[in-house]
Design a protein around this motif. Structure first.
Motif, PDB file in Angstrom:
ATOM      1  N   GLN B   6       0.904  -1.200  -0.101  1.00 44.59           N
ATOM      2  CA  GLN B   6      -0.058   0.138   0.075  1.00 44.59           C
ATOM      3  C   GLN B   6       0.862   1.077  -0.020  1.00 44.59           C
ATOM      4  O   GLN B   6       1.532   1.363   1.050  1.00 44.59           O
ATOM      5  N   GLU B  20      -9.308   7.513  -3.335  1.00 47.28           N
ATOM      6  CA  GLU B  20      -8.729   6.405  -3.770  1.00 47.28           C
ATOM      7  C   GLU B  20      -7.687   5.751  -3.103  1.00 47.28           C
ATOM      8  O   GLU B  20      -6.592   6.608  -2.917  1.00 47.28           O
ATOM      9  N   ARG B  22      -4.668   2.996  -2.909  1.00 46.46           N
ATOM     10  CA  ARG B  22      -3.863   2.113  -3.820  1.00 46.46           C
ATOM     11  C   ARG B  22      -3.370   0.882  -3.136  1.00 46.46           C
ATOM     12  O   ARG B  22      -3.071   0.865  -1.905  1.00 46.46           O
ATOM     13  N   CYS B  23      -3.369  -0.304  -3.841  1.00 47.27           N
ATOM     14  CA  CYS B  23      -2.991  -1.705  -3.414  1.00 47.27           C
ATOM     15  C   CYS B  23      -2.369  -2.309  -4.398  1.00 47.27           C
ATOM     16  O   CYS B  23      -3.041  -2.512  -5.481  1.00 47.27           O
ATOM     17  N   ASN B  24      -1.392  -2.713  -4.396  1.00 48.20           N
ATOM     18  CA  ASN B  24      -0.523  -3.728  -5.341  1.00 48.20           C
ATOM     19  C   ASN B  24      -0.060  -4.912  -4.516  1.00 48.20           C
ATOM     20  O   ASN B  24       0.215  -4.902  -3.556  1.00 48.20           O
ATOM     21  N   SER B  73      -3.204  -4.958  -9.134  1.00 53.63           N
ATOM     22  CA  SER B  73      -3.797  -4.047  -8.429  1.00 53.63           C
ATOM     23  C   SER B  73      -5.071  -4.073  -8.008  1.00 53.63           C
ATOM     24  O   SER B  73      -5.842  -4.817  -8.654  1.00 53.63           O
ATOM     25  N   ASN B  75      -7.363  -1.451  -6.388  1.00 58.49           N
ATOM     26  CA  ASN B  75      -7.572  -0.118  -5.588  1.00 58.49           C
ATOM     27  C   ASN B  75      -9.099   0.077  -4.963  1.00 58.49           C
ATOM     28  O   ASN B  75      -9.925  -0.306  -5.768  1.00 58.49           O
TER      29      ASN B  75
END
Lengths: 112, 113
Positions: B6, B20, B22-24, B73, B75
């Protein structure tokens, strides 16, 4: 349903003492998990059970930590002897087969 | 081994503005994906999850997330935040058909009036 119940909510103990954290999962849930949350390491899975049997304890930090689940409605996480670096919030969670994990409110442990 | 990133430690957003997070993730196959929210002093509550199918997932409290395989991702979005959305948000992954969650470091959201 009361949700996942953890006790105590707060625990303060001195280094070297034994600490026992308790968890009652949601009735009917087959899986039970113990997590630890710290600022430095975030949320870590310690151990989880399926039908009262430990499945994966690879996250247990060392031999001072042990967990048991003697029946479907109760689990303990024991630290003996405790050290200041064990200070953290410990969460218990449970989920049914194929379902989502529900978390308890956590036990905040402080070891001085 | 799976991992979750994150990138944003802290986000401040105005009430009524969009959000928003984010997450990968890193995993050999498509894992199960989750977003949880944690209010101060509370446990974690599941906002939404993705297992398969439609890549846009609707959750509780007006949140949605989009899975993008090409970008690894997942998100989280909300069109209009409320003051009560101030909390810490965690992205998590689990291997398919498994329940071992690996969590990201979390993103703290502050909502200003």
């Amino acid at each position: 349903d009361a949700g996942v119940i953890q006790s105590p909510r707060h625990e303060v103990t001195e280094m070297g003492q034994e600490v026992t954290l308790r968890c009652k999962p949601i009735s009917g849930h087959d899986y039970l998990f113990w997590y630890r949350q710290t600022m430095m390491r975030g949320l870590e899975l310690l151990i989880y059970f399926n039908n009262n049997v430990p499945i994966d304890d690879s996250g247990m930090p060392e031999d001072r930590f042990s967990a048991k689940m003697p029946n479907a409605s109760f689990s303990t996480l024991k630290i003996q002897p405790s050290e200041p670096r064990d200070s953290a919030v410990y969460f218990c969670a449970s989920n049914p087969e194929g379902g989502e994990q529900y978390f308890g409110p956590g036990t905040r442990l402080t070891v001085t | 081994a799976q991992s979750v990133t994150q990138p944003d430690i802290h986000i401040t957003v105005s009430e009524g503005a969009s959000l928003e997070l984010r997450c990968n993730y890193s995993y050999g196959a498509t894992p199960y994906l989750f977003w949880y929210v944690q209010s101060p002093g509370q446990g974690l509550q599941l906002l939404l999850k993705y297992f398969s199918g439609d890549t846009l997932v609707q959750g509780i409290k007006g949140f949605e997330a989009e899975f993008k395989r090409s970008q690894s991702s997942f998100n989280l979005r909300k069109p209009s935040v409320h003051w009560s959305d101030a909390a810490e948000y965690f992205c998590a992954v689990a291997p398919p058909n498994d329940y071992k969650l690996s969590f990201g470091a979390g993103t703290t959201v502050t909502v200003r009036a």
